[in-house]
Design a protein around this motif. Structure first.
Motif, PDB file in Angstrom:
ATOM      1  N   SER A 161       0.831  -1.211   0.000  1.00 13.39           N
ATOM      2  CA  SER A 161       0.000   0.000   0.000  1.00 13.39           C
ATOM      3  C   SER A 161       0.867   1.264   0.000  1.00 13.39           C
ATOM      4  N   PHE A 162       1.744   1.334  -0.984  1.00 13.02           N
ATOM      5  CA  PHE A 162       2.670   2.455  -1.134  1.00 13.02           C
ATOM      6  C   PHE A 162       2.056   3.475  -2.095  1.00 13.02           C
ATOM      7  N   HIS A 163       2.152   4.755  -1.732  1.00  8.54           N
ATOM      8  CA  HIS A 163       1.550   5.818  -2.544  1.00  8.54           C
ATOM      9  C   HIS A 163       2.569   6.910  -2.814  1.00  8.54           C
ATOM     10  N   ILE A 164       2.744   7.250  -4.094  1.00  8.03           N
ATOM     11  CA  ILE A 164       3.565   8.396  -4.488  1.00  8.03           C
ATOM     12  C   ILE A 164       2.640   9.394  -5.171  1.00  8.03           C
ATOM     13  N   ASP A 165       2.506  10.587  -4.601  1.00  7.58           N
ATOM     14  CA  ASP A 165       1.629  11.608  -5.181  1.00  7.58           C
ATOM     15  C   ASP A 165       2.447  12.535  -6.072  1.00  7.58           C
ATOM     16  N   HIS A 166       1.935  12.812  -7.259  1.00  6.87           N
ATOM     17  CA  HIS A 166       2.569  13.663  -8.274  1.00  6.87           C
ATOM     18  C   HIS A 166       3.825  13.005  -8.839  1.00  6.87           C
ATOM     19  N   GLY A 167       4.776  12.674  -7.994  1.00  7.69           N
ATOM     20  CA  GLY A 167       5.886  11.821  -8.428  1.00  7.69           C
ATOM     21  C   GLY A 167       7.144  12.524  -8.878  1.00  7.69           C
ATOM     22  N   THR A 168       7.032  13.594  -9.633  1.00  8.82           N
ATOM     23  CA  THR A 168       8.201  14.195 -10.259  1.00  8.82           C
ATOM     24  C   THR A 168       9.318  14.468  -9.252  1.00  8.82           C
ATOM     25  N   GLY A 169      10.515  13.998  -9.567  1.00  5.40           N
ATOM     26  CA  GLY A 169      11.680  14.283  -8.742  1.00  5.40           C
ATOM     27  C   GLY A 169      11.880  13.369  -7.557  1.00  5.40           C
ATOM     28  N   VAL A 170      11.047  12.356  -7.385  1.00  7.43           N
ATOM     29  CA  VAL A 170      11.237  11.402  -6.282  1.00  7.43           C
ATOM     30  C   VAL A 170      12.458  10.518  -6.565  1.00  7.43           C
ATOM     31  N   VAL A 171      13.305  10.351  -5.555  1.00  6.13           N
ATOM     32  CA  VAL A 171      14.486   9.479  -5.667  1.00  6.13           C
ATOM     33  C   VAL A 171      14.501   8.532  -4.468  1.00  6.13           C
ATOM     34  N   ILE A 172      14.552   7.232  -4.745  1.00  8.53           N
ATOM     35  CA  ILE A 172      14.606   6.212  -3.697  1.00  8.53           C
ATOM     36  C   ILE A 172      15.806   5.318  -3.971  1.00  8.53           C
ATOM     37  N   GLY A 173      16.774   5.325  -3.058  1.00  4.82           N
ATOM     38  CA  GLY A 173      18.038   4.640  -3.273  1.00  4.82           C
ATOM     39  C   GLY A 173      17.970   3.135  -3.109  1.00  4.82           C
ATOM     40  N   GLU A 174      19.043   2.487  -3.513  1.00  7.84           N
ATOM     41  CA  GLU A 174      19.104   1.029  -3.619  1.00  7.84           C
ATOM     42  C   GLU A 174      18.853   0.300  -2.310  1.00  7.84           C
ATOM     43  N   THR A 175      19.353   0.828  -1.197  1.00  8.67           N
ATOM     44  CA  THR A 175      19.235   0.103   0.071  1.00  8.67           C
ATOM     45  C   THR A 175      18.162   0.697   0.985  1.00  8.67           C
ATOM     46  N   ALA A 176      17.320   1.569   0.431  1.00  9.84           N
ATOM     47  CA  ALA A 176      16.207   2.109   1.217  1.00  9.84           C
ATOM     48  C   ALA A 176      15.229   0.995   1.582  1.00  9.84           C
ATOM     49  N   ILE A 177      14.643   1.113   2.768  1.00 15.90           N
ATOM     50  CA  ILE A 177      13.586   0.195   3.210  1.00 15.90           C
ATOM     51  C   ILE A 177      12.359   1.045   3.522  1.00 15.90           C
ATOM     52  N   ILE A 178      11.259   0.736   2.864  1.00 12.23           N
ATOM     53  CA  ILE A 178       9.994   1.447   3.078  1.00 12.23           C
ATOM     54  C   ILE A 178       8.966   0.399   3.496  1.00 12.23           C
ATOM     55  N   LYS A 179       8.376   0.573   4.647  1.00 10.21           N
ATOM     56  CA  LYS A 179       7.425  -0.430   5.137  1.00 10.21           C
ATOM     57  C   LYS A 179       6.002  -0.107   4.662  1.00 10.21           C
ATOM     58  N   ASP A 180       4.976  -0.562   5.338  1.00  7.36           N
ATOM     59  CA  ASP A 180       3.611  -0.513   4.812  1.00  7.36           C
ATOM     60  C   ASP A 180       2.939   0.843   5.033  1.00  7.36           C
ATOM     61  N   HIS A 181       2.027   1.163   4.090  1.00  9.68           N
ATOM     62  CA  HIS A 181       1.154   2.335   4.205  1.00  9.68           C
ATOM     63  C   HIS A 181       1.950   3.643   4.311  1.00  9.68           C
ATOM     64  N   VAL A 182       2.947   3.768   3.466  1.00  5.67           N
ATOM     65  CA  VAL A 182       3.766   4.983   3.419  1.00  5.67           C
ATOM     66  C   VAL A 182       3.314   5.845   2.249  1.00  5.67           C
ATOM     67  N   LYS A 183       3.269   7.158   2.466  1.00 11.50           N
ATOM     68  CA  LYS A 183       2.894   8.124   1.428  1.00 11.50           C
ATOM     69  C   LYS A 183       4.022   9.122   1.258  1.00 11.50           C
ATOM     70  N   ILE A 184       4.455   9.335   0.020  1.00  7.95           N
ATOM     71  CA  ILE A 184       5.454  10.362  -0.240  1.00  7.95           C
ATOM     72  C   ILE A 184       5.008  11.245  -1.400  1.00  7.95           C
ATOM     73  N   TYR A 185       5.504  12.461  -1.403  1.00  4.78           N
ATOM     74  CA  TYR A 185       5.104  13.464  -2.397  1.00  4.78           C
ATOM     75  C   TYR A 185       6.296  13.834  -3.280  1.00  4.78           C
ATOM     76  N   GLN A 186       6.032  14.689  -4.251  1.00  8.42           N
ATOM     77  CA  GLN A 186       7.034  15.030  -5.258  1.00  8.42           C
ATOM     78  C   GLN A 186       8.303  15.615  -4.640  1.00  8.42           C
ATOM     79  N   GLY A 187       9.419  15.304  -5.285  1.00  4.23           N
ATOM     80  CA  GLY A 187      10.686  15.872  -4.867  1.00  4.23           C
ATOM     81  C   GLY A 187      11.332  15.233  -3.653  1.00  4.23           C
ATOM     82  N   VAL A 188      10.750  14.192  -3.113  1.00  5.19           N
ATOM     83  CA  VAL A 188      11.323  13.536  -1.925  1.00  5.19           C
ATOM     84  C   VAL A 188      12.554  12.716  -2.325  1.00  5.19           C
ATOM     85  N   THR A 189      13.609  12.813  -1.520  1.00  5.03           N
ATOM     86  CA  THR A 189      14.813  12.024  -1.736  1.00  5.03           C
ATOM     87  C   THR A 189      15.071  11.137  -0.513  1.00  5.03           C
TER      88      THR A 189
END
Length: 264
Positions: A161-189
């Motif tokens: 249940s992962f949500h990215i709103d708008h999206g542009t400029g989002v960067v998620i690195g190789e060893t990142a761990i994102i658990k359940d029900h996370v929401k991120i917006y544009q430009g997040v690194t």
């Protein structure tokens, strides 16, 4: 310089014997057909799985330079994971419908939301990455990156249940761990605190616990950085240290009002 000399010099400097851009084109064709097979109601699953297997064989021939690695066996394992991947992607789409008041239907999310498309290609690429399949997972996510502006490394671990709103400029690195029900917006690194080749085998990117919201242009860096569950990270925040659960972090802008100098 004569024509023959130019050709000889170019050939001399073409040093990568396995650099075939045909692989990139084949991966993009495979990715498109895979996406349609999973989602498009008019695309027959059985027929397309046969086509996908043939395309995958072409990709294997181009991507597997090490003859000791049984790349052809990857397909049987991979195709068995597709139902579960689709189930998880449906959860991602439902999360977007439930999070975004601008979404009018789940069909709109599947067809028009760049964040969902980027997540879909990431999930499809991640399973190949987990199998140790060379180069292809990165080509798949870079294809999505080029189309959406969302850069998710296929090695990242992302929960349900992962949500990215708008999206542009989002960067998620190789060893990142994102658990359940996370929401991120544009430009997040979600990035690394340091860049050095000798860190390749270490955890360089942050961990985001359950039910976290990260607003636009926030930057979270470092492999030891953990954002505790139920936290809210405000826009433009810069974090290089962990945040406990149930926290709210925000950036406070400094405002200076210009005034005219005294006039005598």
């Amino acid at each position: 310089m004569d024509h023959t000399t130019i050709i000889d010099k170019i050939n001399k400097h073409k040093k990568q014997p396995n650099l075939r851009y045909k692989l990139k084109e084949k991966v993009e064709e495979f990715t498109n057909l895979l996406f349609y097979t999973l989602f498009d109601i008019d695309t027959p699953v059985e027929k397309n799985l046969d086509k996908l297997e043939l395309l995958f064989d072409d990709v294997v021939d181009l991507a597997c330079w090490d003859t000791n690695k049984p790349c052809k066996k990857v397909w049987e394992t991979y195709v068995g994971k597709l139902p579960n991947i689709l189930q998880r992607l449906n959860l991602d789409a439902e999360a977007t419908v439930n999070c975004d008041p601008a979404s009018l239907s789940v069909e709109e999310v599947y067809m028009a939301y760049p964040g969902f498309y980027a997540i879909a290609i990431y999930r499809l690429a991640h399973e190949l990455y987990s199998e140790g399949f060379p180069l292809v997972p990165r080509l798949m996510t870079e294809y999505a990156h080029r189309q959406t502006g969302v850069d998710i490394n296929p090695g990242a671990q992302i929960g349900n249940s992962f949500h990215i709103d708008h999206g542009t400029g989002v960067v998620i690195g190789e060893t990142a761990i994102i658990k359940d029900h996370v929401k991120i917006y544009q430009g997040v690194t979600l990035g690394g605190l340091y860049v050095a080749k000798n860190l390749q085998s270490t955890k360089r990117h942050p961990t985001i616990e359950n039910n976290v919201t990260i607003y636009a242009n926030a930057t979270i860096l470092g492999g030891k950085t953990v954002i505790g569950e139920n936290s809210i990270i405000g826009g433009n925040a810069w974090l290089t240290a962990s945040v406990p659960p149930n926290s709210t972090v925000f950036h406070t802008p400094e405002i200076k009002i210009k005034t005219l100098p005294h006039v005598s």
